[in-house]
Design an enzyme around this catalytic site. Structure first.
Site, PDB file in Angstrom:
ATOM      1  N   GLU A  27      32.761  31.669  41.271  1.00 22.86           N
ATOM      2  CA  GLU A  27      34.078  31.016  41.381  1.00 22.86           C
ATOM      3  C   GLU A  27      34.217  30.212  42.668  1.00 22.86           C
ATOM      4  OE1 GLU A  27      37.574  33.047  42.897  1.00 22.86           O
ATOM      5  OE2 GLU A  27      36.638  34.977  42.431  1.00 22.86           O
ATOM      6  N   LYS A 162      41.157  45.171  45.173  1.00 22.22           N
ATOM      7  CA  LYS A 162      41.705  45.667  46.442  1.00 22.22           C
ATOM      8  C   LYS A 162      42.962  46.464  46.191  1.00 22.22           C
ATOM      9  CE  LYS A 162      40.078  42.044  49.478  1.00 22.22           C
ATOM     10  NZ  LYS A 162      39.938  40.731  48.834  1.00 22.22           N
TER      11      LYS A 162
HETATM   12  N1  PSU Z   1      41.309  39.249  44.961  1.00 26.68           N
HETATM   13  C1  PSU Z   1      40.368  39.351  45.931  1.00 26.68           C
HETATM   14  N2  PSU Z   1      39.745  38.237  46.335  1.00 26.68           N
HETATM   15  C2  PSU Z   1      40.015  37.015  45.794  1.00 26.68           C
HETATM   16  C3  PSU Z   1      40.978  36.914  44.768  1.00 26.68           C
HETATM   17  C4  PSU Z   1      41.599  38.046  44.379  1.00 26.68           C
HETATM   18  O1  PSU Z   1      40.134  40.436  46.433  1.00 26.68           O
HETATM   19  O2  PSU Z   1      39.418  36.016  46.203  1.00 26.68           O
HETATM   20  C5  PSU Z   1      41.258  35.570  44.143  1.00 26.68           C
HETATM   21  C6  PSU Z   1      40.373  35.389  42.900  1.00 26.68           C
HETATM   22  O3  PSU Z   1      40.085  34.018  42.721  1.00 26.68           O
HETATM   23  C7  PSU Z   1      41.278  35.883  41.800  1.00 26.68           C
HETATM   24  C8  PSU Z   1      42.624  35.357  42.266  1.00 26.68           C
HETATM   25  O4  PSU Z   1      40.945  35.408  40.527  1.00 26.68           O
HETATM   26  O5  PSU Z   1      42.601  35.524  43.669  1.00 26.68           O
HETATM   27  C9  PSU Z   1      43.776  36.078  41.630  1.00 26.68           C
HETATM   28  O6  PSU Z   1      44.966  35.471  42.012  1.00 26.68           O
HETATM   29  P1  PSU Z   1      46.337  35.941  41.327  1.00 26.68           P
HETATM   30  O7  PSU Z   1      46.571  37.353  41.781  1.00 26.68           O
HETATM   31  O8  PSU Z   1      47.355  34.984  41.855  1.00 26.68           O
HETATM   32  O9  PSU Z   1      46.142  35.847  39.844  1.00 26.68           O
END
Ligand code: PSU
Ligand code: MN
Length: 307
Positions: A27, A162
């Site tokens: 990604e 996390k």
């Molecule tokens: N959680 C992490 N590291 C990340 C992300 C999430 O520990 O880099 C990033 C990833 O790209 C994930 C996105 O797909 O954030 C999710 O965002 P949201 O919670 O807004 O859907």
């Protein structure tokens, strides 16, 4: 006109897919939003190298000038790393507008899975996934990543989620939507910076061959969705549970005080945790991504040997 009209698969990736050789998707939100420059670019290039060393072709995924890209050049990776947060974080709902306007987008787990699937890539390595946020019972903040895992047949190899998230509710959601959660060499869901979370995974698997076989059967059965492989951070880089949880609680308290919401929530929490834990968490983050890249490459290889 079909979706391929918007898709550019880089020649090396296209050749590997056509020849049935292993490919691993990566990604770009982790590059633009997940780490500071220049460590983000250095890490992204190292991840590609590790995938090659383990017998697969890397395909970093992003949106550039309205084109869906499967496979970036080192120059494009440098561009994403340097522009950082100025690049739009692109989830499913952003895809059409970014393409229509000819814009750039950093792909999250959701959009990386989507574009990987369009290109014919089955395995994807990253750091952490989005999930059900703490307090979601009132905010309804559930990451689109979980919905994508429910529907798109791509295996995601990560280090768990996390504990900025509600891990219990995240597992409930995945169970409801039929997404198998596998622990690689563990019975317990890892929590990204730490190897333990207090929650069990659905199944433990100990080899890339076992992962590949389970995912092959899932695809043969046309079950449709993804598979979540959670690979614990290497022991030597795991962080102290107290230190990380204190930082996470503080980050969540600050986000509530400031009224952070929507797509800003995850980047805000990640940045705050990093700020509160200093360079240690960045180093851990980098190492766990390397670890996931290796398992993903070996699994992609094992998958190709089955087909
Ligand atoms: N959680 C992490 N590291 C990340 C992300 C999430 O520990 O880099 C990033 C990833 O790209 C994930 C996105 O797909 O954030 C999710 O965002 P949201 O919670 O807004 O859907
Ligand atoms: Mn959200």
């Amino acid at each position: 006109m079909n979706m391929n009209h918007y898709l550019d698969v880089n020649p090396e990736v296209a050749a590997a897919i056509a020849e049935g050789k292993p490919v691993v998707a990566l990604e770009s939100t982790i590059i633009s939003h997940g780490m500071p420059y220049p460590q983000n670019v250095e890490t992204a290039l190292n991840v590609e190298r590790i995938i090659r060393e383990n017998g697969a072709v890397p395909a970093t995924i992003a949106i550039i000038g309205g084109r869906l890209k499967a496979g970036l050049t080192p120059e494009e990776i440098e561009y994403f790393g340097k522009k950082g947060q100025a690049i739009t974080k692109a989830s499913r709902r952003d895809l059409a507008v970014l393409c229509a306007r000819g814009m750039d987008g950093a792909t999250t787990v959701t959009t990386t899975m989507m574009i990987a699937h369009m290109a014919g890539i089955r395995i994807f390595a990253t750091g952490g996934i989005g999930g059900v946020h703490r307090g979601a019972e009132t905010t309804m903040d559930v990451s689109a990543d979980l919905e994508e895992l429910a529907h798109t047949p791509v295996m995601v190899v990560c280090a768990g989620a996390k504990s900025i998230l509600d891990l219990g509710l995240t597992l409930e959601y995945l169970e409801t939507h039929g997404v198998p959660v596998i622990g690689y060499g563990t019975d317990e869901l890892p929590a990204f910076y730490t190897r333990k979370s207090g929650f069990n995974v659905d199944y433990r698997m100990d080899t890339p061959e076992e992962l590949a076989k389970a995912f092959k059967v899932q695809n043969d059965l046309s079950l449709g969705g993804g598979m979540l492989v959670t690979n614990p951070i290497p022991e030597a880089y795991a962080m102290d549970v107290e230190v990380i949880n204190t930082a996470i609680d503080e980050a969540i308290a600050q986000s509530r005080t400031l009224g952070i919401h929507g797509k800003a929530t995850t980047p805000f929490l990640l940045a705050k945790v990093k700020e509160l834990t200093g360079g240690d968490s960045l180093d851990s983050n980098i190492q766990l991504v390397y670890n996931n890249a290796k398992i993903a490459a070996l699994t992609a290889k094992a998958y190709c040997a089955l087909s």
